[in-house]
Design a protein around this motif. Sequence first.
Motif, PDB file in Angstrom:
ATOM      1  N   VAL A   9      34.618  36.964  31.759  1.00  0.00           N
ATOM      2  CA  VAL A   9      35.714  36.518  32.619  1.00  0.00           C
ATOM      3  C   VAL A   9      35.153  35.756  33.809  1.00  0.00           C
ATOM      4  O   VAL A   9      34.299  36.261  34.539  1.00  0.00           O
ATOM      5  N   THR A  10      35.651  34.536  33.993  1.00  0.00           N
ATOM      6  CA  THR A  10      35.373  33.767  35.197  1.00  0.00           C
ATOM      7  C   THR A  10      36.548  34.004  36.126  1.00  0.00           C
ATOM      8  O   THR A  10      37.677  33.624  35.817  1.00  0.00           O
ATOM      9  N   GLY A  11      36.286  34.669  37.233  1.00  0.00           N
ATOM     10  CA  GLY A  11      37.352  35.023  38.166  1.00  0.00           C
ATOM     11  C   GLY A  11      37.378  34.099  39.357  1.00  0.00           C
ATOM     12  O   GLY A  11      36.417  34.010  40.118  1.00  0.00           O
ATOM     13  N   GLY A  12      38.482  33.389  39.500  1.00  0.00           N
ATOM     14  CA  GLY A  12      38.652  32.500  40.636  1.00  0.00           C
ATOM     15  C   GLY A  12      39.830  32.933  41.478  1.00  0.00           C
ATOM     16  O   GLY A  12      40.702  33.664  41.019  1.00  0.00           O
ATOM     17  N   ASP A  13      39.862  32.491  42.691  1.00  0.00           N
ATOM     18  CA  ASP A  13      40.979  32.794  43.577  1.00  0.00           C
ATOM     19  C   ASP A  13      40.955  31.791  44.722  1.00  0.00           C
ATOM     20  O   ASP A  13      39.897  31.273  45.073  1.00  0.00           O
ATOM     21  N   ILE A  14      42.109  31.549  45.300  1.00  0.00           N
ATOM     22  CA  ILE A  14      42.182  30.660  46.448  1.00  0.00           C
ATOM     23  C   ILE A  14      41.635  31.349  47.701  1.00  0.00           C
ATOM     24  O   ILE A  14      41.197  30.710  48.638  1.00  0.00           O
ATOM     25  N   ASN A  15      41.640  32.665  47.667  1.00  0.00           N
ATOM     26  CA  ASN A  15      41.136  33.475  48.767  1.00  0.00           C
ATOM     27  C   ASN A  15      39.649  33.754  48.521  1.00  0.00           C
ATOM     28  O   ASN A  15      39.304  34.447  47.564  1.00  0.00           O
TER      29      ASN A  15
ATOM     30  N   LYS B 158      38.494  37.208  47.520  1.00  0.00           N
ATOM     31  CA  LYS B 158      38.891  37.758  46.222  1.00  0.00           C
ATOM     32  C   LYS B 158      38.312  36.976  45.050  1.00  0.00           C
ATOM     33  O   LYS B 158      38.445  37.397  43.905  1.00  0.00           O
ATOM     34  N   ALA B 159      37.681  35.868  45.311  1.00  0.00           N
ATOM     35  CA  ALA B 159      37.140  35.023  44.247  1.00  0.00           C
ATOM     36  C   ALA B 159      35.851  35.643  43.710  1.00  0.00           C
ATOM     37  O   ALA B 159      34.834  35.651  44.387  1.00  0.00           O
TER      38      ALA B 159
ATOM     39  N   PRO C 274      42.262  32.195  37.136  1.00  0.00           N
ATOM     40  CA  PRO C 274      42.225  31.505  38.424  1.00  0.00           C
ATOM     41  C   PRO C 274      43.043  32.190  39.515  1.00  0.00           C
ATOM     42  O   PRO C 274      43.119  31.703  40.632  1.00  0.00           O
ATOM     43  N   THR C 275      43.655  33.323  39.180  1.00  0.00           N
ATOM     44  CA  THR C 275      44.395  34.140  40.151  1.00  0.00           C
ATOM     45  C   THR C 275      43.856  35.570  40.059  1.00  0.00           C
ATOM     46  O   THR C 275      44.601  36.532  39.982  1.00  0.00           O
ATOM     47  N   TYR C 276      42.552  35.703  40.071  1.00  0.00           N
ATOM     48  CA  TYR C 276      41.818  36.925  39.758  1.00  0.00           C
ATOM     49  C   TYR C 276      42.167  38.114  40.655  1.00  0.00           C
ATOM     50  O   TYR C 276      42.279  39.244  40.184  1.00  0.00           O
ATOM     51  N   GLY C 277      42.319  37.870  41.934  1.00  0.00           N
ATOM     52  CA  GLY C 277      42.622  38.983  42.848  1.00  0.00           C
ATOM     53  C   GLY C 277      41.561  40.058  42.797  1.00  0.00           C
ATOM     54  O   GLY C 277      40.384  39.799  43.007  1.00  0.00           O
ATOM     55  N   ARG C 278      41.952  41.274  42.478  1.00  0.00           N
ATOM     56  CA  ARG C 278      41.015  42.406  42.419  1.00  0.00           C
ATOM     57  C   ARG C 278      40.388  42.586  41.039  1.00  0.00           C
ATOM     58  O   ARG C 278      39.557  43.465  40.841  1.00  0.00           O
ATOM     59  N   GLY C 279      40.817  41.822  40.050  1.00  0.00           N
ATOM     60  CA  GLY C 279      40.237  41.924  38.717  1.00  0.00           C
ATOM     61  C   GLY C 279      40.665  43.143  37.936  1.00  0.00           C
ATOM     62  O   GLY C 279      40.017  43.533  36.965  1.00  0.00           O
ATOM     63  N   ALA C 280      41.762  43.748  38.324  1.00  0.00           N
ATOM     64  CA  ALA C 280      42.224  44.989  37.688  1.00  0.00           C
ATOM     65  C   ALA C 280      42.583  44.815  36.215  1.00  0.00           C
ATOM     66  O   ALA C 280      42.556  45.782  35.459  1.00  0.00           O
TER      67      ALA C 280
END
Length: 127
Positions: A49-55, A58-59, A33-39
């Motif tokens: 991977v489920t990538g989430g972000d508040i931005n 970046k989600a 839930p804090t995925y950012g750039r997914g590095a």
Amino acid sequence: MTERINAARIGKSAETIRDIFTAYPGVKTVLDPTYGRGAFYKQTPWLVVTGGDINPGKAKDIVLDFRGLPFADKTFDAVVLDPPFMVGTVTTDYSGEYGVNPSNVISNVKDYVAGIKEARRVARQIV
């Protein structure tokens, strides 16, 4: 989640994540839930991977706030959290990017605790 592993490691994030999930071969689905750039996930092609972000910029999959995850209990095998950790130590204001207030460290710790509780709620195996 009955086993706890406490560890410190110096190395690249993707290598560390690869080594962690190699030790847990039953983990197939991951929420970050804090995925950012997914590095973190460059060396783990077997993970879904489920990538989430508040931005929203970046989600990868979903815009969310890690303090209140929109998933049912035990939805993912694992949850990876990497919230901003230099809050209060740098002069850059990240509040627009991360939803944190750099001048209020106590408030941010409460936010992190809320996020950890949510991570534990939606994880079947590890956080």
